[in-house]
Motif scaffolding. Structure first.
Motif, PDB file in Angstrom:
ATOM      1  N   UNK A 228      48.763  28.125-109.683  1.00  0.00           N
ATOM      2  CA  UNK A 228      49.818  29.081-109.365  1.00  0.00           C
ATOM      3  C   UNK A 228      49.703  29.555-107.923  1.00  0.00           C
ATOM      4  N   UNK A 229      48.472  29.761-107.465  1.00  0.00           N
ATOM      5  CA  UNK A 229      48.268  30.170-106.071  1.00  0.00           C
ATOM      6  C   UNK A 229      48.757  29.087-105.125  1.00  0.00           C
ATOM      7  N   UNK A 230      48.422  27.828-105.421  1.00  0.00           N
ATOM      8  CA  UNK A 230      48.867  26.729-104.569  1.00  0.00           C
ATOM      9  C   UNK A 230      50.388  26.643-104.538  1.00  0.00           C
ATOM     10  N   UNK A 231      51.024  26.832-105.688  1.00  0.00           N
ATOM     11  CA  UNK A 231      52.486  26.793-105.740  1.00  0.00           C
ATOM     12  C   UNK A 231      53.086  27.920-104.908  1.00  0.00           C
ATOM     13  N   UNK A 232      52.464  29.094-104.960  1.00  0.00           N
ATOM     14  CA  UNK A 232      52.967  30.233-104.181  1.00  0.00           C
ATOM     15  C   UNK A 232      52.833  29.961-102.685  1.00  0.00           C
ATOM     16  N   UNK A 233      51.709  29.385-102.273  1.00  0.00           N
ATOM     17  CA  UNK A 233      51.526  29.075-100.859  1.00  0.00           C
ATOM     18  C   UNK A 233      52.533  28.031-100.392  1.00  0.00           C
ATOM     19  N   UNK A 234      52.822  27.059-101.253  1.00  0.00           N
ATOM     20  CA  UNK A 234      53.832  26.055-100.891  1.00  0.00           C
ATOM     21  C   UNK A 234      55.198  26.711-100.703  1.00  0.00           C
ATOM     22  N   UNK A 235      55.492  27.712-101.522  1.00  0.00           N
ATOM     23  CA  UNK A 235      56.777  28.407-101.437  1.00  0.00           C
ATOM     24  C   UNK A 235      56.754  29.554-100.439  1.00  0.00           C
ATOM     25  N   UNK A 236      55.587  29.722 -99.772  1.00  0.00           N
ATOM     26  CA  UNK A 236      55.397  30.783 -98.778  1.00  0.00           C
ATOM     27  C   UNK A 236      55.576  32.173 -99.387  1.00  0.00           C
TER      28      UNK A 236
END
Length: 282
Positions: free
Chosen positions: A258-266
């Motif tokens: 979830x953290x990685x997805x959030x970083x991808x979505x900024x």
């Protein structure tokens, strides 16, 4: 051509969110282009390099859902390559020994470069015992030998190489086998990296790396200097200032995917922002 990117952390402190973002950018660029994402551990920083942190880093990357291709490369296994490159540059009469301290350089410098006080060339024309000395590149002589050079960043476009911004930079350090400039350039070539993916804070360093590629006959990659996660005061995240460690989040039960997805979505934690855009002369 198979695109190859890399993530190259130093095990002198735990990974933080800025590292996570850098790893994700490099990983996703490779995967989007059907290429390879490789991992390098830059572990030649003397006693600051800690073996226990390497395992932590690997666990952090897996927690984020990032998989790398092939074995992990360790700089500590490549000391012979750095020494050989140093000897080649010495044979070309492009390096000279220097015993100046940081305090002496700061006191004598009249200009500033990307890394601070610009070395004024104190040892360039004097006899210096090479035992225990650092070795600096004679930048003017090296640039004359290489001739005009260009390099390309995917985001900033084609650049005229200006390694003189750094002056006579150290390539062989007193306390380590090689400087970042020499080791990273050699390692990227050895790992067949076609897209050098790293933060925009290292943009200026690419001017020096382009020169070294020309002098040592190394292949020319393309660069991708991505944005940086910064705190509210505009400073980038840093180990030395205690930026929250990924390992602490992982052990606390946070969801790495979830953290990685959030970083991808900024979608960033409160107080953080993504600084993008680089001055081509920085």
């Amino acid at each position: 051509m198979t695109h190859r990117t890399r993530f190259a952390p130093s095990p002198n402190g735990p990974l933080h969110l800025g590292h996570a973002y850098a790893a994700i950018v490099a990983h996703d660029l490779a995967r989007a282009r059907g290429g390879k994402f490789v991992l390098r551990i830059e572990d030649i920083d003397g006693t600051r390099s800690r073996a226990d942190l390497v395992l932590e880093m690997l666990a952090d990357l897996e927690w984020l859902g990032l998989a790398w291709d092939g074995p992990v490369t360790f700089q500590s296994a490549r000391l012979g390559a750095y020494a050989a490159a140093g000897e080649k540059l010495k044979a070309l009469e492009l390096l000279y020994p220097c015993t100046c301290t940081r305090a002496e350089i700061a006191g004598a410098a009249t200009q500033a470069g990307p890394d601070g006080a610009l070395y004024p060339g104190t040892c360039r024309s004097r006899e210096v015992d090479p035992a225990g000395a650092a070795w600096r590149i004679d930048m003017a002589r090296a640039m004359e030998r290489a001739g005009p050079l260009t390099w390309t960043d995917e985001l900033a476009g084609q650049q005229q190489a200006r390694p003189e911004l750094f002056g006579d930079v150290v390539l062989l350090r007193k306390e380590a086998p090689a400087s970042y400039h020499l080791a990273a350039t050699l390692d990227d070539a050895a790992q067949n990296i076609t897209l050098v993916t790293r933060g925009q804070d290292l943009f200026a360093a690419s001017h020096v790396h382009r020169l070294l590629q020309a002098l040592l006959g190394l292949p020319l990659p393309v660069w991708h200097h991505h944005g940086l996660l910064v705190e509210a005061d505009g400073r980038k995240l840093a180990k030395r200032r205690g930026s929250p460690a990924l390992g602490d989040l992982r052990r606390a039960g946070a969801d790495g995917l979830a953290l990685a997805a959030a970083l991808r979505d900024r979608v960033l934690p409160a107080g953080l922002s993504l600084l993008e855009g680089v001055d081509s002369m920085s």
